[in-house]
Motif scaffolding. Structure first.
Motif, short mmCIF file in Angstrom:
data_model
loop_
_atom_site.label_atom_id
_atom_site.label_comp_id
_atom_site.label_asym_id
_atom_site.label_seq_id
_atom_site.Cartn_x
_atom_site.Cartn_y
_atom_site.Cartn_z
N UNK A 31 0.82 -1.22 0.00
CA UNK A 31 0.00 0.00 0.00
C UNK A 31 0.85 1.26 0.00
N UNK A 32 2.03 1.19 0.61
CA UNK A 32 2.92 2.34 0.63
C UNK A 32 3.37 2.72 -0.77
N UNK A 33 3.69 1.71 -1.60
CA UNK A 33 4.11 1.96 -2.98
C UNK A 33 2.98 2.58 -3.79
N UNK A 34 1.76 2.08 -3.57
CA UNK A 34 0.60 2.62 -4.28
C UNK A 34 0.37 4.08 -3.92
N UNK A 35 0.38 4.38 -2.63
CA UNK A 35 0.12 5.75 -2.18
C UNK A 35 1.27 6.68 -2.57
N UNK A 36 2.50 6.17 -2.53
CA UNK A 36 3.65 7.00 -2.94
C UNK A 36 3.58 7.32 -4.43
N UNK A 37 3.22 6.33 -5.23
CA UNK A 37 3.07 6.56 -6.67
C UNK A 37 1.97 7.59 -6.94
N UNK A 38 0.88 7.47 -6.19
CA UNK A 38 -0.24 8.40 -6.30
C UNK A 38 0.23 9.84 -6.05
N UNK A 39 1.03 10.03 -4.99
CA UNK A 39 1.52 11.36 -4.64
C UNK A 39 2.46 11.89 -5.73
N UNK A 40 3.35 11.02 -6.20
CA UNK A 40 4.30 11.44 -7.23
C UNK A 40 3.58 11.75 -8.54
N UNK A 41 2.50 11.01 -8.82
CA UNK A 41 1.74 11.24 -10.05
C UNK A 41 1.04 12.59 -10.05
N UNK A 42 0.82 13.16 -8.86
CA UNK A 42 0.28 14.53 -8.80
C UNK A 42 1.28 15.50 -9.40
N UNK B 13 -5.50 15.07 -9.20
CA UNK B 13 -5.33 16.22 -8.31
C UNK B 13 -4.34 17.24 -8.86
N UNK B 14 -3.91 17.05 -10.11
CA UNK B 14 -2.99 17.99 -10.74
C UNK B 14 -3.79 19.06 -11.47
N UNK B 15 -3.50 20.33 -11.23
CA UNK B 15 -4.25 21.41 -11.89
C UNK B 15 -4.15 21.38 -13.41
N UNK B 16 -3.12 20.73 -13.94
CA UNK B 16 -2.95 20.69 -15.38
C UNK B 16 -3.70 19.57 -16.07
N UNK B 17 -4.34 18.67 -15.29
CA UNK B 17 -5.11 17.59 -15.92
C UNK B 17 -6.20 18.20 -16.79
N UNK B 18 -6.25 17.79 -18.02
CA UNK B 18 -7.16 18.42 -18.97
C UNK B 18 -8.61 18.34 -18.52
N UNK B 19 -8.99 17.25 -17.87
CA UNK B 19 -10.39 17.08 -17.45
C UNK B 19 -10.79 18.10 -16.39
N UNK B 20 -9.86 18.43 -15.49
CA UNK B 20 -10.17 19.45 -14.49
C UNK B 20 -10.46 20.79 -15.17
#
Length: 418
Positions: free
Chosen positions: A97-108, A151-158
């Motif tokens: 779960x740590x790897x998943x959450x860390x990847x999630x944070x980095x993907x932001x 959660x990235x402001x640059x995501x086109x869908x946002x």
């Protein structure tokens, strides 16, 4: 008759996208064809011209991708990844779960799923394999976190949703943040349980060794740089630091300037990287928006959008399901959620109020659905990268993530649409 022709063209578009034909070519060609059949050939070209100057989207998306390329040039992205990787080594049974959450944070901070998978995977996956985790499970742990870009402001869908709802991009992110975060927690927890049940959380002996990053000297200040624009935007939009209230492009430029001062890299090369990133973003991301605009113009010319809306108005119970599973399924089978999600949000989400739904909620659910669908697609670029690093079949990665991502989708639907 027009509706039948339009439906056949749409089916043809889906088939061509599944066959991995160039999505922009397919969407533009289909849009022009439908407008010609409807006797309104200029409608498609007018839509093309209008989409080219979509100021809100262009400024946000292009500046974010420009900043991302600056982080790659300065090497700051690697400092962030390696720093989190060192923390993961000490997490024991929480490694998955740590790897998943860390990847999630980095993907932001690194919004490209493929780019994030490549940067993170080469460090995280070997670390987990060396700790005894099965290769496919290690790849699945990284892959299931590749929708932090929500959660990235640059995501086109946002940007699309913000324009439709008449709000700021940060308002859209704040609106779906809980659903997105709950989703990744659900996915990480489910994957961990599956790993334990399959006995893939320990006991694997890798043939090679772990990637040696011990000699890499982490600079905490460098590691902070990829997250700096997001921190600025969050502090400013929440009112915690009023002087930091600004738009996405301004935050990205500040981030690039600060990273230049911190890393003392060549300002000429950093500037070139920023504008190269902006150019790539316009070609590959805004290009899809332009193509979708032409496609939607074709749908409107044949009356398909009006017919769809009328059908949904008479079957309001299906709207929530369509907004959730429509983009999800198409992204799952095509490997990309962008075209499907943008098309849905451009065509249907503007009428959310007629279905008794909030525009931001409906648009966010479609966006989350498309992103999650891509997350468990065996032909998505990020999936292939993670599987390649682990040396397993992409389908093995997706099989392990299927339940967790589906539960994350349902959790998002409950939080956003009910």
């Amino acid at each position: 008759m027009m509706l039948i022709i339009g439906a056949l063209i749409v089916l043809g578009v889906i088939w061509l996208l599944l066959k991995r034909y160039e999505s922009r070519m397919v969407l533009i060609a289909a849009g022009i064809l439908m407008c010609v059949i409807a006797g309104k050939p200029m409608a498609s070209l007018d839509a093309f011209a209008k989409s080219m100057t979509n100021a809100g989207l262009i400024t946000s998306v292009c500046s974010c991708m420009g900043f991302a390329l600056c982080m790659k040039y300065t090497g700051c992205d690697k400092h962030l990844v390696v720093m989190i990787g060192k923390v993961l080594k000490k997490m024991g049974f929480l490694l998955i779960p740590g790897a998943t959450l860390a990847t999630f944070i980095i993907n932001i901070a690194i919004p490209s799923a493929a780019g994030c998978s490549a940067a993170v995977g080469v460090i995280f996956i070997p670390i987990m394999m060396a700790a005894g985790i099965h290769p496919a499970m290690a790849a699945a742990a990284v892959k299931s976190g590749t929708y932090g870009s929500m959660l990235n402001p640059g995501l086109v869908h946002n940007g699309v949703i913000a324009k439709l709802a008449g709000v700021q991009i940060t308002d859209v992110i704040a609106h779906h943040m809980l659903a997105t975060v709950v989703g990744v927690v659900v996915a990480a927890a489910t994957l961990t349980v599956i790993a334990v049940l399959l006995k893939e959380n320990k006991g694997y002996v890798p043939e090679g060794g772990v990637v040696d990053e011990e000699d890499f000297k982490i600079n905490p200040l460098h590691a902070l740089m990829p997250l700096l624009p997001v921190i600025i935007l969050l502090l400013g939009s929440t009112g915690m630091v009023s002087i930091l209230k600004m738009g996405v492009p301004q935050a990205m430029v500040i981030g690039a300037i600060v990273s230049l001062a911190v890393t003392r890299k060549d300002p000429v090369k950093l500037t070139k990287s920023f504008f190269d990133g902006m150019g790539d973003a316009y070609a590959n991301i805004i290009g899809i928006i332009i193509s979708v605009g032409v496609f939607v113009a074709g749908l409107n010319s044949l009356g398909l959008i009006k017919a769809l809306i009328n059908w949904m108005l008479n079957s309001t119970g299906i709207v929530k399901i369509a907004a959730t599973f429509g983009p999800f399924l198409l992204a799952l089978i095509s490997g990309s959620g962008d075209a499907a999600t943008v098309a849905f949000n451009e065509a249907v989400t503007p009428h959310a109020a007629e279905f008794g739904l909030n525009t931001m909620s409906m648009g966010s659910m479609a966006s989350l659905g498309g992103t999650l669908g891509r997350t468990i697609s065996p032909i998505a670029g990020a999936t292939i990268i993670c599987a390649g690093i682990a040396g397993v079949d992409p389908m093995e990665v997706c099989k392990r993530n299927a339940l967790g991502i589906t539960l994350a989708l349902l959790a998002g639907m409950l939080l956003l649409l009910f």
